[in-house]
Design an enzyme around this catalytic site. Structure first.
Site, PDB file in Angstrom:
ATOM      1  N   HIS A 113       0.394 -12.064   1.048  1.00  0.00           N
ATOM      2  CA  HIS A 113      -0.433 -11.138   0.290  1.00  0.00           C
ATOM      3  C   HIS A 113      -0.554 -11.550  -1.180  1.00  0.00           C
ATOM      4  O   HIS A 113       0.417 -11.543  -1.919  1.00  0.00           O
ATOM      5  CB  HIS A 113       0.186  -9.735   0.380  1.00  0.00           C
ATOM      6  CG  HIS A 113      -0.765  -8.621   0.086  1.00  0.00           C
ATOM      7  ND1 HIS A 113      -0.384  -7.301   0.113  1.00  0.00           N
ATOM      8  CD2 HIS A 113      -2.088  -8.618  -0.221  1.00  0.00           C
ATOM      9  CE1 HIS A 113      -1.417  -6.539  -0.163  1.00  0.00           C
ATOM     10  NE2 HIS A 113      -2.467  -7.322  -0.386  1.00  0.00           N
ATOM     11  N   TYR A 129       0.829  -1.195   0.000  1.00  0.00           N
ATOM     12  CA  TYR A 129       0.000   0.000   0.000  1.00  0.00           C
ATOM     13  C   TYR A 129       0.872   1.257   0.000  1.00  0.00           C
ATOM     14  O   TYR A 129       1.352   1.712   1.039  1.00  0.00           O
ATOM     15  CB  TYR A 129      -0.923   0.017   1.220  1.00  0.00           C
ATOM     16  CG  TYR A 129      -1.828  -1.197   1.347  1.00  0.00           C
ATOM     17  CD1 TYR A 129      -2.215  -1.934   0.231  1.00  0.00           C
ATOM     18  CD2 TYR A 129      -2.286  -1.606   2.588  1.00  0.00           C
ATOM     19  CE1 TYR A 129      -3.047  -3.045   0.348  1.00  0.00           C
ATOM     20  CE2 TYR A 129      -3.126  -2.711   2.716  1.00  0.00           C
ATOM     21  CZ  TYR A 129      -3.497  -3.430   1.592  1.00  0.00           C
ATOM     22  OH  TYR A 129      -4.320  -4.521   1.730  1.00  0.00           O
TER      23      TYR A 129
END
Length: 327
Positions: free
Chosen positions: A139, A55
């Site tokens: 992830h 992010y």
């Protein structure tokens, strides 16, 4: 605010705040907006926060860590993710990162090795300015199932067994692969984005039965299906799965909203409440950029949603009958 116990013994609030937008997702966010969002969450009783190196090339972790600084560490739960290392990107300072509005001074490199997993966690701790994280997710390993099973997940289990993290799992936008993972590896939790929502219950066919059998906890993310379920009335230009919503999906969402209205419930309130009806779902994590976003999430989580709504949606063939439980 209600709390739930996760597999592995973690106890935290059933509402979590996702910090992807702290990393300038699609548009710029300021440090003060991120600080205010965390402060609003804390004041409302939220004690669960999620981030990732992905992010904003680490910006989300830095901002979240800064905002959490000074708060009592034993009172909140933080999760971050591994699988992508951030490495120097010489000459990329003037470029912009895809989806995240940040200078591309670093770039992402997939690394599922034991060393890569540990290096990623160490770097995250430095950015977060914390001595530990509670939950570690792998992830989006969609294209790397073998590497995940043979390298990354065993390395993460080792970190848990050493007491470095409290719980390990995967964070994905699909349910089939996590269902296979939890049958092969002793995982604690799956963060599932978009596949168990008021609009779509794909996970009822694979992940949720496997999670119930194995005692694995589910964190529901993406409960608005990319914003489609976040606004009432639903606009024509709404998005679904990060793209413009197809007409048939838009029509179905509006039918769901109409049934919700009969019970004096908005579709966004129902979207937050729905996943938590399943016994394996311990948390709904909602992305927020500002304190106003947090306030809206908290209010929706607190809304009274009658059980009769779920039965009505089943009767209208707008909800899978397997999704109705008596908690």
């Amino acid at each position: 605010m209600k709390q739930r116990i996760w597999h592995g013994g973690i106890t935290t609030t059933e509402l979590g705040i996702g910090a992807a937008q702290f990393g300038n997702l699609y548009t710029e966010t300021t440090d003060s907006e991120s600080d205010d969002a965390v402060e609003a969450a804390w004041d409302a009783g939220v004690r669960c926060f999620d981030t990732a190196p992905h992010y904003g090339l680490g910006l989300s972790e830095r901002r979240l860590g800064s905002a959490l600084g000074g708060l009592p560490r034993d009172e909140f739960v933080v999760s971050t993710k591994v699988g992508r290392l951030l490495v120097p990107n010489p000459g990329g300072e003037s470029e912009q990162d895809t989806d995240f509005v940040v200078p591309a001074s670093t770039r992402r490199v997939w690394d599922f090795t034991r060393d890569g997993i540990r290096r990623s966690l160490d770097a995250s701790l430095e950015r977060l300015r914390l001595d530990r994280v509670d939950v570690l997710y792998l992830h989006d390993p969609d294209d790397y199932e073998r590497e995940a099973l043979e390298q990354a997940l065993p390395a993460m289990v080792e970190l848990r067994d050493e007491g470095i993290v409290r719980a390990v799992g995967v964070g994905m936008n699909q349910s089939a692969m996590p269902a296979r993972f939890i049958q092969e590896i002793d995982l604690d939790v799956v963060m599932l984005a978009g596949r168990y929502t008021l609009l779509e219950q794909t996970a009822l066919g694979d992940l949720l039965p496997a999670a119930a059998l194995r005692g694995v906890s589910i964190v529901a993310a993406g409960v608005y299906n990319s914003g489609l379920l976040s606004t009432d009335p639903i606009p024509d230009d709404a998005h679904y799965n990060y793209q413009k919503v197809p007409q048939r999906i838009l029509q179905r969402a509006r039918q769901i909203a109409a049934v919700c209205a009969q019970f004096d419930v908005t579709i966004s309130e129902a979207a937050v409440a729905f996943p938590l009806q399943h016994p394996s779902v311990v948390n709904v994590t909602i992305g927020a950029r500002t304190s106003e976003h947090v306030a809206a999430a908290v209010a929706r989580n607190a809304a009274a949603v009658p059980a009769e709504l779920w039965s009505a949606l089943v009767e209208h063939q707008l909800l899978d009958a397997r999704a109705v439980f008596n908690r």
